[in-house]
Design a protein around this motif. Structure first.
Motif, PDB file in Angstrom:
ATOM      1  N   ASP A  96      -9.265  -4.059  -6.762  1.00  0.00           N
ATOM      2  CA  ASP A  96      -8.687  -3.525  -7.994  1.00  0.00           C
ATOM      3  C   ASP A  96      -9.745  -3.166  -9.037  1.00  0.00           C
ATOM      4  OD1 ASP A  96      -6.196  -3.794  -6.928  1.00  0.00           O
ATOM      5  OD2 ASP A  96      -5.770  -5.714  -7.860  1.00  0.00           O
ATOM      6  N   SER A 118       0.820  -1.210   0.000  1.00  0.00           N
ATOM      7  CA  SER A 118       0.000   0.000   0.000  1.00  0.00           C
ATOM      8  C   SER A 118       0.850   1.255   0.000  1.00  0.00           C
ATOM      9  CB  SER A 118      -0.944   0.003   1.206  1.00  0.00           C
ATOM     10  OG  SER A 118      -1.935  -0.988   1.058  1.00  0.00           O
ATOM     11  N   HIS A 163     -11.400   0.052  -8.087  1.00  0.00           N
ATOM     12  CA  HIS A 163     -10.415   1.121  -8.292  1.00  0.00           C
ATOM     13  C   HIS A 163     -10.298   1.483  -9.766  1.00  0.00           C
ATOM     14  CE1 HIS A 163      -6.249   2.699  -8.830  1.00  0.00           C
ATOM     15  NE2 HIS A 163      -6.568   3.373  -7.744  1.00  0.00           N
ATOM     16  N   TYR A 209       1.675   1.658  -3.451  1.00  0.00           N
ATOM     17  CA  TYR A 209       0.478   2.018  -4.212  1.00  0.00           C
ATOM     18  C   TYR A 209       0.193   3.508  -4.122  1.00  0.00           C
ATOM     19  CZ  TYR A 209      -3.967   0.483  -6.312  1.00  0.00           C
ATOM     20  OH  TYR A 209      -5.008   0.244  -7.165  1.00  0.00           O
ATOM     21  N   THR A 222      -7.435   5.438  -2.145  1.00  0.00           N
ATOM     22  CA  THR A 222      -6.110   4.863  -1.932  1.00  0.00           C
ATOM     23  C   THR A 222      -5.559   5.227  -0.554  1.00  0.00           C
ATOM     24  OG1 THR A 222      -5.120   6.763  -3.090  1.00  0.00           O
ATOM     25  CG2 THR A 222      -5.549   4.769  -4.372  1.00  0.00           C
TER      26      THR A 222
END
Length: 334
Positions: free
Chosen positions: A177, A94, A180, A97, A206
């Motif tokens: 995902d 993360s 997202h 990410y 996020t």
């Protein structure tokens, strides 16, 4: 550009995973890291479509060897703490990410461009791979050959517990995902937000995911992972329709942030349970997960077709299947 490397990586994942249960594991991880570094540098130096595609096609399977088998080794080192180990692994991901886009934005602001960032990241992987060469366990000795291991992978896919956790992972994928990927388009095309506001929504998603992954590491010290999934899925089943129905930007962002917090364990905990379902065969778990994810790769395509035929707004309701599936598939106790 993205589909071909992904398909190639999915096709090779079962072979890479099966070989991970042999003495070649360390060589696969180190070699995968070095090939990934080469692919990243090649992407930064690409001079056209085909050279970039070649670099990406080289890097995707290498990532499977480098990352997936490193994860499998982590699960082997502390089998009694698999869920917490996967939570820490997901938290590290993360950070990347969230930090990756920030790093790229900073590089563009400094005038370095994406090529410089990609090349620098590729170079940075080399010493990491060389460190793993000295510290990573070699893998099981006296293991079966590739063909018996692939046969064992296919047999694993007939086991109820393995199928359960593969199904849970793919269901959770819809609210991770896949959501997202459609989020910015939904916020602009359906919710009517401006692109800047849609970007804020993605940032909230996020950022909340990063906070949720950090919180999960603490929660799993006191709570059982299966109970966490069932509780968060039940709340998400209420919040996700609220996200789709609320008209105001503030309301949507608040609910979106809550959803990002709640689904933090939806990858880490089922993945830990998949490893637990195949004790002593973490490479087979990687191979089975690769085969299971083939079905998940079709989800964006199916949703895209549905959106083209019926519209994006009704299509987004399909993602509500995820918390329903989690409540149906995740047992109350192991």
């Amino acid at each position: 550009m993205l589909a071909v490397p992904g398909l190639l990586g999915n096709a090779l994942d079962p072979i890479v995973g099966a070989l991970g249960d042999t003495a070649r594991r360390r060589a696969l991880v180190v070699g995968g890291g070095l090939v990934f570094a080469l692919a990243a540098v090649g992407s930064g130096l690409a001079v056209g479509f085909w050279t970039l595609l070649l670099a990406l096609a080289l890097g995707n399977p290498a990532t499977g060897a480098f990352v997936s088998l490193s994860q499998a080794t982590l699960m082997d080192l502390a089998p009694e703490r698999r869920a917490r180990g996967m939570a820490a692994w997901t938290l590290a991901g993360s950070f990347g990410y969230v930090g990756g886009p920030l790093l790229l934005a900073g590089a563009l602001w400094l005038g370095l461009g994406w090529r410089g960032v990609t090349i620098a990241l590729g170079v940075a992987v080399v010493p990491l791979a060389l460190v793993l060469r000295r510290r990573l366990p070699a893998g099981p000795h006296g293991a079966l050959g590739l063909r018996p291991l692939l046969r064992e992978t296919l047999l694993a896919l007939r086991r109820r517990e393995v199928l359960r956790w593969l199904a849970v992972l793919e269901a959770a994928h819809l609210m991770l995902d896949v959501l997202h990927g459609f989020l910015a388009l939904y916020l602009v095309e359906v919710a009517g937000l401006r692109p800047v506001e849609a970007g804020l929504g993605v940032a909230v998603w996020t950022g909340a995911g990063l906070a949720g992954d950090a919180l999960l590491v603490l929660v799993l010290r006191r709570s059982a992972g299966l109970a966490v999934i069932r509780a968060t899925a039940a709340v998400s089943l209420v919040l996700y329709p609220a996200f789709l129905l609320l008209p105001s930007l503030a309301g949507k962002l608040a609910v979106l942030g809550a959803l990002g917090l709640l689904n933090a364990g939806w990858y880490a905990i089922p993945k830990a349970e998949l490893y637990a379902a195949l004790p002593g065969r973490s490479g087979i778990a990687v191979a089975a997960g690769g085969l299971g994810s083939v079905a998940g790769t079709a989800a964006p395509l199916v949703l895209g077709v549905l959106a083209g035929r019926f519209g994006l707004e009704p299509t987004m309701w399909v993602l509500a299947v995820a918390p329903v599936a989690l409540l149906a598939l995740v047992p109350r106790r192991r």
